[in-house]
Design a protein around this motif. Structure first.
Motif, short mmCIF file in Angstrom:
data_model
loop_
_atom_site.label_atom_id
_atom_site.label_comp_id
_atom_site.label_asym_id
_atom_site.label_seq_id
_atom_site.Cartn_x
_atom_site.Cartn_y
_atom_site.Cartn_z
N THR A 84 0.79 0.88 8.90
CA THR A 84 1.77 0.21 8.04
C THR A 84 1.42 -1.25 7.93
OG1 THR A 84 3.55 1.74 8.68
CG2 THR A 84 4.20 -0.37 7.74
N ARG A 85 1.39 -1.75 6.67
CA ARG A 85 1.15 -3.18 6.43
C ARG A 85 2.19 -3.65 5.42
NH1 ARG A 85 -4.20 -4.85 7.02
NH2 ARG A 85 -3.45 -6.90 6.34
N VAL A 86 3.38 -3.90 5.86
CA VAL A 86 4.45 -4.43 5.01
C VAL A 86 5.13 -5.56 5.78
CG1 VAL A 86 4.87 -2.25 3.79
CG2 VAL A 86 6.18 -2.79 5.86
N GLY A 87 5.80 -6.43 5.01
CA GLY A 87 6.51 -7.53 5.63
C GLY A 87 7.86 -7.75 4.98
N PRO A 88 8.61 -8.74 5.43
CA PRO A 88 9.96 -8.99 4.88
C PRO A 88 9.94 -9.32 3.39
CG PRO A 88 9.59 -10.21 6.93
CD PRO A 88 8.28 -9.64 6.54
N ALA A 89 8.84 -9.87 2.91
CA ALA A 89 8.79 -10.27 1.50
C ALA A 89 8.14 -9.21 0.60
CB ALA A 89 8.01 -11.58 1.37
N THR A 90 7.81 -8.07 1.16
CA THR A 90 7.10 -7.06 0.38
C THR A 90 7.98 -6.51 -0.75
OG1 THR A 90 5.75 -6.41 2.28
CG2 THR A 90 5.95 -4.82 0.49
N ARG A 91 7.44 -6.54 -1.97
CA ARG A 91 8.15 -6.04 -3.15
C ARG A 91 7.51 -4.77 -3.71
NH1 ARG A 91 10.52 -9.37 -6.56
NH2 ARG A 91 11.34 -7.45 -7.46
N ILE A 92 6.23 -4.57 -3.40
CA ILE A 92 5.53 -3.35 -3.84
C ILE A 92 4.98 -2.66 -2.61
CG2 ILE A 92 3.66 -2.36 -5.22
CD1 ILE A 92 3.78 -4.80 -7.02
N GLU A 93 5.43 -1.45 -2.36
CA GLU A 93 4.91 -0.65 -1.24
C GLU A 93 4.13 0.53 -1.81
OE1 GLU A 93 7.37 0.74 1.87
OE2 GLU A 93 8.45 -1.17 2.11
N VAL A 94 2.87 0.60 -1.46
CA VAL A 94 2.03 1.73 -1.84
C VAL A 94 2.06 2.72 -0.67
CG1 VAL A 94 -0.18 2.48 -2.76
CG2 VAL A 94 0.59 0.12 -3.12
N VAL A 95 2.51 3.94 -0.93
CA VAL A 95 2.70 4.91 0.15
C VAL A 95 1.96 6.20 -0.20
CG1 VAL A 95 4.95 3.95 0.75
CG2 VAL A 95 4.81 5.88 -0.82
#
Length: 835
Positions: A89-100
């Motif tokens: 997982t590479r996401v943070g508090p400011a993430t607006r686009i999550e590629v899953v």
């Protein structure tokens, strides 16, 4: 650079999503839809305060898409753009686009059906029709209809017919970008490649290196073909600055990144790839494509309950996708290793995975969602009923479903693990038994390809050999197992450690390796195997199918094994991975599934009835003992079954009994009210006519006490016994005084065979069946050889006798040959007694 017309249609896409809440975007490879569309939609008013979730069908594509979008924004991954894939997982508090990918969207929906905080769900490369994409779309659409009418849905594809998808989305608008690519010259071979494909691929790559510019992308079916082609290319002289780079799903991430990255100035690369590079993945600098025309596809067999990878010919859509990779940055060349006339014969599109996959993961997800019947959801293609039913049966066997079909607490815990239900069940049971570390190691091993390479001879099947190799690597020691794929083993170790972290397992638990068989049995309870007598390596599985190991395999002599990987082919599937398991462990941990059955059955080998009491696990008889108090009626019924299997010829037929059978059969032929006593009819009605006479008998040898003639007569009753003697007598008394038997073997023409001299004076042919049927007379010589056959004895005496007399008198001069046979004295001797 080629024009990227996705930017032209972005306004249409914005309008469609704003007004309709759903849209289908059709754009060819190279149009940049994967990265440009999400970025262009990020600041839409309806997305304020919410994020975009984009589903990619592959981990490599998900990471690459996220990195590309992050670079476009001049950011690192984990800022505005992040990704979630299995084990990373590479996401943070400011993430607006999550590629899953890989079911991550499904788990997000299970945890939060309303998808709070998500404003848009994008399904990229939907034409691949992966099982996760179909399931994710079905769940998203139900969530949207019930909980989130403001949730937007965008389906993007390069080759899929958009109309059915648009209809599924509620007649959503279709936004189409025609796209413009550089021209690609297609070159075909004059004939199909016979035998191994790798030499032809290597020759074509060398030709392309000499005659074309730019990097080369080669499509091969799988990792094995990639490595063989790499060896062939490295074995010859390659131009200076040419690098050979493999690319496939299980390759370590740094190696994948190197294959995708642009070539260094002054160098060229040859990327040997599986179909992973076919869509949604940009490999910079490619101007040449070499297409082997083959791909690896999973095939699930509901009959065997197993999935195996098969090598298949590419579809027409795939071949076009691959070809288009050569025209992304400049005019290119595509080499197709098949003749041009074969292109039109390719299947247009592949089969959606939902129609040809193991549906156990889908069935578990639906149960966790609260759906027992897939018809409650909207599908582009609904799951096949047979495969779905089989999947639910497996889940029930794993304890994931209650008798009423609802998900159990154990099943909900299984659904919370990103593992196949089999492995999730194994991991949870392993935790309960204090074998969590071993379960994590096995889950990692069984989730990947075998860590031992398969050369000319397959490696030993024992999973414990792989476990020892894994433990040796973890301890920093030398891995002693032969033919180890060290890169794959390191990946498995990393995954095992991640599972240990997730499940909270502490310690190595290295002393429990011998418990591997029990844990694998939790995952594959249907593949617990019991060794068959005779040749080593042959096993009967719990599901009733056969399985086989090489006779030289150390597990071939094991009383019980659990097969983790089989090929699912033939009457006996070949076992590739297995572990031994103790019978006592099976009986203890599967006690609730073991049935105690008392069986009174026919034993063909012993030719006797064997009343037995057995403990059964599916088709396996774990324990068996003799029964002394079996019901006499069941014994008699089993004996009758044995007689039926042996045939009624097993009864003690005497010559007289067979003649009686033929006599009754003759009368049945001419009057169907008489019973049918043919062998076939008797076999079909054994219980009716023979049943009362076999009580107390258990063996075929006991039947010698039966009188078959009396039993047959008992089928007639007293009146018909008398009629039998009148209408179908066993013998006829001829003028000589002899009682000559009648042969009824041909019911249409019963035969009376008698020496001619014994019939002197008999003027008419004897008739039976109340005078309806004349006997066929076989007139015999003194040596009992036929000299004439007739049904009209009177005519014979008038005409035929004298020619026969002349011949017989010459051959038998001492015998009596009168001039007038009707007035002569019949005799059974050479001549009549004087008198």
């Amino acid at each position: 650079m080629a024009e990227l017309p996705i930017e032209i249609v972005i306004p249409q896409l914005r309008s469609a999503l704003a007004e309709s809440g759903a849209a289908v975007l059709q754009a060819p490879p190279g149009a940049g839809k994967t990265t440009r569309a999400p970025l262009a939609l990020l600041n839409e008013p309806w997305l304020a305060g919410k994020k975009i979730v984009m589903l990619e069908p592959r981990r490599l594509a998900a990471r690459a898409a996220a990195r590309h979008m992050a670079r476009t924004l001049d950011q690192d991954v984990g800022g505005t753009v992040g990704y979630r894939v299995r084990m990373e997982t590479r996401v943070g508090p400011a993430t607006r686009i999550e590629v899953v990918t890989e079911g991550v969207l499904t788990r997000m929906l299970q945890g939060d059906p309303a998808l709070e905080g998500v404003g848009l769900v994008i399904f990229d490369e939907f034409h691949e029709r992966s099982l996760h994409a179909d399931l994710g779309l079905a769940l998203t659409l139900q969530s949207r209809s019930v909980l989130r009418d403001d949730l937007r849905v965008l389906v993007m594809s390069a080759t899929l017919d958009g109309a059915p998808v648009a209809a599924l989305l509620g007649d959503a608008p279709i936004v189409t970008s025609e796209g413009r690519m550089y021209p690609v010259e297609v070159r075909y071979l004059p004939a199909r490649v016979e035998g191994w494909i790798e030499p032809a691929v290597a020759r074509t790559v060398r030709q392309a290196l000499e005659s074309a510019e730019g990097d080369i992308l080669v499509f091969l079916p799988g990792a094995a073909e990639i490595h063989r082609t790499e060896e062939l290319l490295r074995a010859g002289d390659l131009p200076s600055g040419v690098r050979i780079l493999p690319l496939y799903g299980n390759l370590p991430q740094p190696a994948q990144d190197e294959a995708i990255a642009p070539s260094r100035p002054g160098s060229r690369k040859v990327v040997l790839s599986t179909s992973i590079a076919e869509t949604s993945l940009t490999i910079e600098g490619v101007r040449v494509v070499v297409d082997s025309g083959m791909m690896r596809v999973p095939r699930f067999s509901p009959r065997t309950g197993m999935t195996r990878l098969e090598t298949a010919t590419v579809t027409r859509a795939s071949s076009e996708q691959r070809c288009g990779r050569a025209g992304r940055v400049a005019p290119g060349v595509c080499y197709r290793l098949w003749p041009e006339h074969a292109q039109a014969a390719l299947v247009p599109h592949g089969t959606p995975e939902i129609l040809d996959a193991d549906l156990a993961p889908l069935a578990l997800e639906l149960a966790a969602w609260g759906v027992a019947d897939p018809a409650e959801l909207a599908w582009l293609d609904p799951p096949p009923a047979g495969a779905f039913s089989q999947a639910r049966e497996l889940l029930a066997e794993l304890g994931a479903l209650a008798p009423d079909g609802s998900i159990t607490p154990h099943g909900r815990r299984m659904a919370g693990l990103p593992l196949h239900p089999r492995l999730a069940h194994m991991a949870l049971r392993g935790m309960e038994l204090g074998l969590g570390g071993l379960a994590c190691d096995l889950a990692a091993l069984l989730s990947d390809r075998d860590v031992l390479r398969r050369g000319d001879q397959p490696p030993e099947s024992d999973l414990r050999l792989r476990l020892h190799a894994l433990r040796e690597l973890a301890s920093g020691g030398r891995v002693r197992a032969p033919n180890v794929d060290h890169g794959r083993l390191r990946r498995v170790l990393a995954e095992a450690r991640e599972w240990r972290r997730r499940l909270g397992v502490r310690g190595g638990e290295a002393d429990h390796v011998d418990a591997a068989g029990l844990l694998v049995a939790f995952a594959y309870p249907d593949r617990i195997g019991q060794r068959r007598p005779g040749k080593p390596g042959r096993f009967l599985l719990r599901n009733g199918r056969g399985a086989a190991l090489a006779g030289s395999d150390p597990l071939a002599q094991s009383p019980y094994i659990v097969a983790a990987e089989l090929d699912g082919q033939g009457r006996e599937s070949r076992v590739f991975l297995a572990a031994p398991v103790d019978q006592e462990d099976v009986e203890r941990h599967f006690a609730e599934q073991i049935r105690t059955v008392t069986e009174v059955a026919w034993d063909a080998g012993a030719r006797a009835v064997r009343p037995r009491r057995g403990s059964l696990l599916g088709s396996l008889v774990l324990r068996e003992s003799a029964v002394t108090d079996a019901d006499p009626g069941e014994i008699a019924a089993a004996l009758l079954e044995g007689i039926a299997s042996e045939g009624v010829g097993a009864l003690p037929w005497s010559k007289g009994a067979r003649q009686l059978q033929e006599r009754i059969g003759f009368l049945h032929r001419h009057d169907p009210t008489w019973p049918d006593v043919s062998d076939s009819a008797l076999a079909a009605t054994l219980g009716d006519w023979l049943g009362p006479f076999v009580y107390g008998m258990t063996r075929l040898d006991d039947l010698h006490r039966l009188d078959v003639s009396e039993i047959l007569l008992g089928m007639l009753g007293w009146e018909r016994r008398t009629a039998l003697e009148e209408q179908a007598p066993s013998h006829v008394t001829v003028p000589s005084g002899s009682n000559v038997p009648i042969d009824y073997s041909d019911p249409d023409a019963p035969v009376l065979a008698a020496r001619l001299q014994e019939l002197f004076g008999m003027t008419e042919t004897p008739r039976i069946a109340g005078g309806r049927v004349p006997l066929t007379i076989h007139l015999l010589s003194p040596a009992h050889r036929p000299v004439q056959v007739t049904r009209d004895l009177a005519s014979f005496w008038r005409t035929g006798y004298f020619d026969v007399r002349k011949d017989l008198k010459g051959r038998y001069p001492k015998h009596y040959w009168p001039d007038d046979p009707l007035q002569a004295q019949a005799t059974a001797r050479v001549r009549p007694r004087p008198g």
